[in-house]
Every structure is written in C-alpha cells, then in structure tokens.
Design an enzyme around this catalytic site. Structure first.
Site, PDB file in Angstrom:
ATOM      1  N   TYR A 152      -2.358  -0.361  10.017  1.00  0.00           N
ATOM      2  CA  TYR A 152      -2.430  -0.590   8.946  1.00  0.00           C
ATOM      3  C   TYR A 152      -1.226  -0.192   8.176  1.00  0.00           C
ATOM      4  O   TYR A 152      -0.699  -0.884   7.407  1.00  0.00           O
ATOM      5  CB  TYR A 152      -3.654  -0.081   8.176  1.00  0.00           C
ATOM      6  CG  TYR A 152      -3.772  -0.478   6.856  1.00  0.00           C
ATOM      7  CD1 TYR A 152      -4.326  -1.798   6.673  1.00  0.00           C
ATOM      8  CD2 TYR A 152      -4.061   0.587   5.680  1.00  0.00           C
ATOM      9  CE1 TYR A 152      -4.522  -2.232   5.098  1.00  0.00           C
ATOM     10  CE2 TYR A 152      -4.444   0.071   4.456  1.00  0.00           C
ATOM     11  CZ  TYR A 152      -4.571  -1.219   4.233  1.00  0.00           C
ATOM     12  OH  TYR A 152      -4.699  -1.572   3.050  1.00  0.00           O
ATOM     13  N   SER A 169       0.927  -1.024  -0.086  1.00  0.00           N
ATOM     14  CA  SER A 169       0.044  -0.012  -0.066  1.00  0.00           C
ATOM     15  C   SER A 169       0.954   1.193  -0.075  1.00  0.00           C
ATOM     16  O   SER A 169       2.149   1.015   0.179  1.00  0.00           O
ATOM     17  CB  SER A 169      -0.798   0.108   1.137  1.00  0.00           C
ATOM     18  OG  SER A 169      -1.579   1.124   1.774  1.00  0.00           O
TER      19      SER A 169
HETATM   20  P1  NAD Z   1     -11.830  -5.736   0.528  1.00  0.00           P
HETATM   21  O1  NAD Z   1     -12.316  -5.661   1.815  1.00  0.00           O
HETATM   22  O2  NAD Z   1     -12.883  -5.863  -0.544  1.00  0.00           O
HETATM   23  O3  NAD Z   1     -11.598  -7.362   0.380  1.00  0.00           O
HETATM   24  C1  NAD Z   1     -10.840  -8.300   1.515  1.00  0.00           C
HETATM   25  C2  NAD Z   1     -11.393  -9.479   1.333  1.00  0.00           C
HETATM   26  O4  NAD Z   1     -10.641 -10.320   2.544  1.00  0.00           O
HETATM   27  C3  NAD Z   1     -12.964  -9.582   1.849  1.00  0.00           C
HETATM   28  O5  NAD Z   1     -13.658 -10.499   1.000  1.00  0.00           O
HETATM   29  C4  NAD Z   1     -12.928 -10.344   3.280  1.00  0.00           C
HETATM   30  O6  NAD Z   1     -13.925 -11.390   3.523  1.00  0.00           O
HETATM   31  C5  NAD Z   1     -11.459 -11.140   3.106  1.00  0.00           C
HETATM   32  N1  NAD Z   1     -10.985 -11.611   4.484  1.00  0.00           N
HETATM   33  C6  NAD Z   1     -10.896 -10.690   5.557  1.00  0.00           C
HETATM   34  N2  NAD Z   1     -10.357 -11.702   6.304  1.00  0.00           N
HETATM   35  C7  NAD Z   1     -10.149 -12.675   5.965  1.00  0.00           C
HETATM   36  C8  NAD Z   1      -9.478 -13.982   6.427  1.00  0.00           C
HETATM   37  N3  NAD Z   1      -9.078 -14.041   7.803  1.00  0.00           N
HETATM   38  N4  NAD Z   1      -9.441 -15.085   5.832  1.00  0.00           N
HETATM   39  C9  NAD Z   1      -9.936 -14.932   4.466  1.00  0.00           C
HETATM   40  N5  NAD Z   1     -10.207 -13.977   3.892  1.00  0.00           N
HETATM   41  C10 NAD Z   1     -10.568 -12.903   4.818  1.00  0.00           C
HETATM   42  O7  NAD Z   1     -10.409  -5.192   0.278  1.00  0.00           O
HETATM   43  P2  NAD Z   1     -10.110  -4.583  -0.936  1.00  0.00           P
HETATM   44  O8  NAD Z   1      -9.959  -3.067  -1.117  1.00  0.00           O
HETATM   45  O9  NAD Z   1     -10.145  -5.411  -2.199  1.00  0.00           O
HETATM   46  O10 NAD Z   1      -8.313  -4.950  -0.646  1.00  0.00           O
HETATM   47  C11 NAD Z   1      -7.653  -5.994  -1.137  1.00  0.00           C
HETATM   48  C12 NAD Z   1      -6.154  -5.998  -0.883  1.00  0.00           C
HETATM   49  O11 NAD Z   1      -5.645  -4.634  -1.059  1.00  0.00           O
HETATM   50  C13 NAD Z   1      -6.139  -5.623   0.806  1.00  0.00           C
HETATM   51  O12 NAD Z   1      -4.854  -6.383   1.098  1.00  0.00           O
HETATM   52  C14 NAD Z   1      -5.890  -4.137   1.022  1.00  0.00           C
HETATM   53  O13 NAD Z   1      -5.199  -3.954   2.126  1.00  0.00           O
HETATM   54  C15 NAD Z   1      -5.221  -3.557  -0.278  1.00  0.00           C
HETATM   55  N6  NAD Z   1      -5.118  -2.578  -0.687  1.00  0.00           N
HETATM   56  C16 NAD Z   1      -6.627  -1.896  -1.016  1.00  0.00           C
HETATM   57  C17 NAD Z   1      -6.598  -0.631  -1.520  1.00  0.00           C
HETATM   58  C18 NAD Z   1      -7.797   0.205  -1.931  1.00  0.00           C
HETATM   59  O14 NAD Z   1      -7.883   1.194  -2.339  1.00  0.00           O
HETATM   60  N7  NAD Z   1      -9.013  -0.810  -2.122  1.00  0.00           N
HETATM   61  C19 NAD Z   1      -5.403   0.090  -1.429  1.00  0.00           C
HETATM   62  C20 NAD Z   1      -4.273  -0.388  -1.192  1.00  0.00           C
HETATM   63  C21 NAD Z   1      -4.216  -1.881  -0.651  1.00  0.00           C
END
Ligand code: NAD
Length: 281
Positions: A177, A164
C-alpha cells in the site's frame, strides 16, 4: 451555508471512482451541492446507488454506475453511459483504492525469535501485493485513460488523485500500500506535466489519519481511550488529534476550482494535522 455552496460547478460533470466508499461518497454528496452532475462509480453498485439516491432525495443531480476500475471495458461502458446521461467528464476524482490483509505483515519489525505462526515479510502473498498495486495504481491510471480523453481541450478540466501519508514515509506493516500510494504521488506529477499543454490540471490530496465508523473500533477502546496504534498516530500528529472526512473537503474543492487553483498543477496536498512535517523529535 455549506463549504460546497461557496463553489459553483453548475452543470460540470464530476466523475468519482470508489464513490460507494466512506470518503468518496462524502465527496460526492458535497460536490453535488455545487450544482455539478455527479457520477458515482463503484464495483459495489448497491453502495454507490444508496448514496446517489440520498443526493437525489436532496434535490441534487447524481447517478450510480457499476464500474470495475481494473477493467477497461467496464470503464468505457460507464463513460458512454455518463456521456448519454450527463455529457462528458469535466473533473475526475480517482478515489477507488485500499489495502489488503494478504499484503500486511503482523509485526512492525522482523525479530530473531518470532513465533512460527507470525505472518512476516517472507510470508506476504504475491496475489495480495498484486491486488494492492493494481487497485491503487492501475485503478487510477485506467479510468484516467478513458475519461481524460474527453477532457483534452476542455475549459477548467482537472483530475484529483488520492495519495496517502504512506507516500512520504512508508508506514510499518503495509509495504505494498505504501509503495502503491508513492506511485500515485509520482503519477500525479507525471500527468500534470503530460497534460499541461492541453488544459488538464492534475493534483492529489494525501489524507492523514481520519476517524470513520469503519476504523473507530480499531482506534478507540470501549471507554473511548486511544488504542496503542492510535496513541502512536496521535503522538506523531502535531495537532494531536485525528482528522474527519469533512476536513478533506476544502482541499478537494480548492483543487477542483479553476477560480482558486488555475495555476496549481502537480501538487500533492497533505491534509494531515502536520503528520508529514514532523520527524517525531
Ligand atoms: P473505502 O474502502 O471506504 O472505499 C473504497 C471504495 O472503492 C469501495 O466502495 C470499494 O467498493 C471501491 N472499489 C474497490 N475496488 C474497486 C474496483 N476494482 N473498481 C471500482 N471500485 C472499487 O475507502 P476510503 O477510506 O473511502 O478511501 C478512499 C480512498 O482514499 C482510497 O484510495 C484510499 O486508499 C484513500 N485513503 C484513505 C484514507 C482513510 O483514512 N480512509 C487515508 C488515506 C488515503
């Protein structure tokens, strides 16, 4: 022709954690178009199942598996099920991750005269901090332990982690985070070195600020104007706009693909419109 159709991962087994979520479901749908067999892992089976069904309905190969990335037994059971359904893992995308309100301060700065109801740094909850570190760091390390065992010695095997912008410079309010994602960047380099003699590359992407249906209401008011936080983000993004999930796809496919990235190992690729390069001045 979609971007994914320019890559050929026919019959490769691609395991994606967090694939019931916004970004990784999108990755799963695009990667399936390359001919890969895609395993969508999520603690929320219903959500992963919905996306696997969508992929199958388009004639591509995918299956959903209920998996808790924090429980070794759960990951091992899923590993065995995938091996029976598709074969062993070739490419692992560690996507499960996220923040928690209990590990988030109300204010950007501590002040002398904060109202007593403010959740300050001193009020952050240990359980929330543990949750965030575990989900992001252990939730990447444990699936890697289980799936990389099968990838040792395989041709073109690789791992992609999700870091991130927080990993470069912490964002205000979210110390756990930020620290956990810095640990992910560090762990990506560690894995790249550790597996370099056995043919597994390991890289990460670091997404910048994206608009999704989940955060649209936080970033824009009803008239479509940026909120105060959104305005700050845009001011600090040299390209002056938010990204979209589809703009991460080129980086993911590039890093996955041995034809393009066979000598790329241990990089964290920012996909951020220049945010991480800009001092703000
Ligand atoms: P999201 O919350 O939509 O998806 C995360 C998924 O992980 C969910 O479906 C949730 O059910 C699952 N999850 C949570 N705990 C879990 C567990 N213990 N075991 C298995 N699954 C589990 O998030 P996103 O926005 O799609 O983000 C995906 C990745 O990208 C994450 O690592 C997030 O930190 C990273 N990220 C996102 C952004 C953004 O802007 N969305 C930016 C930088 C990094």
């Amino acid at each position: 022709m979609t971007l994914a159709k320019k890559h050929n991962f026919k019959d490769k087994v691609v395991v994606i954690t967090g694939a019931g979520g916004v970004l990784c479901a999108y990755f799963a749908k695009e990667i399936a178009k390359t001919g890969a067999k895609v395993a969508l892992l999520d603690i929320n089976l219903e959500s992963a199942q919905k996306f696997a069904d969508e992929i199958n309905a388009q004639g591509y190969i995918a299956k959903a598996y209920k998996t808790n990335v924090l429980e070794l037994d759960s990951i091992k059971q899923t590993r065995d099920a995938i091996a029976a359904d598709f074969g062993t893992c070739d490419i692992l995308i560690n996507g499960a991750g996220g923040n928690n309100p209990k590990a988030t301060t109300d204010n950007e700065f501590h002040e002398l005269d904060l109202p007593p109801t403010t959740k300050s740094f001193f009020d952050l909850d240990k359980s929330g901090i543990e949750f965030v570190f575990n989900l992001n760091y252990l939730g990447t390390l444990l699936p890697t332990q289980v799936f990389a065992k099968d990838m040792v010695g395989k041709k073109a095997a690789n791992i992609i982690n999700i870091s991130s912008m927080n990993a470069y410079t912490p964002l205000t309010k979210i110390p756990a985070y930020s620290g956990a994602k810095a640990a992910i960047s560090n762990f990506t380099q560690w894995l790249a070195v550790h597996f370099s003699h056995v043919g597994i590359r390991c890289n990460a992407i670091a997404p910048g600020f994206l608009v999704s249906n989940q955060n649209r209401a936080l970033l824009f008011d009803e008239q479509g104007n940026p909120t105060a936080r959104a305005h700050k983000i845009l001011t600090n993004t040299p390209m002056g706009r938010f990204g979209e999930a589809k703009e991460l796809m080129g980086g993911i496919l590039f890093l996955m693909d041995e034809e393009y990235a066979s000598f790329i190992n241990g990089v964290v690729l920012p996909i951020d419109g220049g945010f991480s390069a800009y001092s703000g001045v």
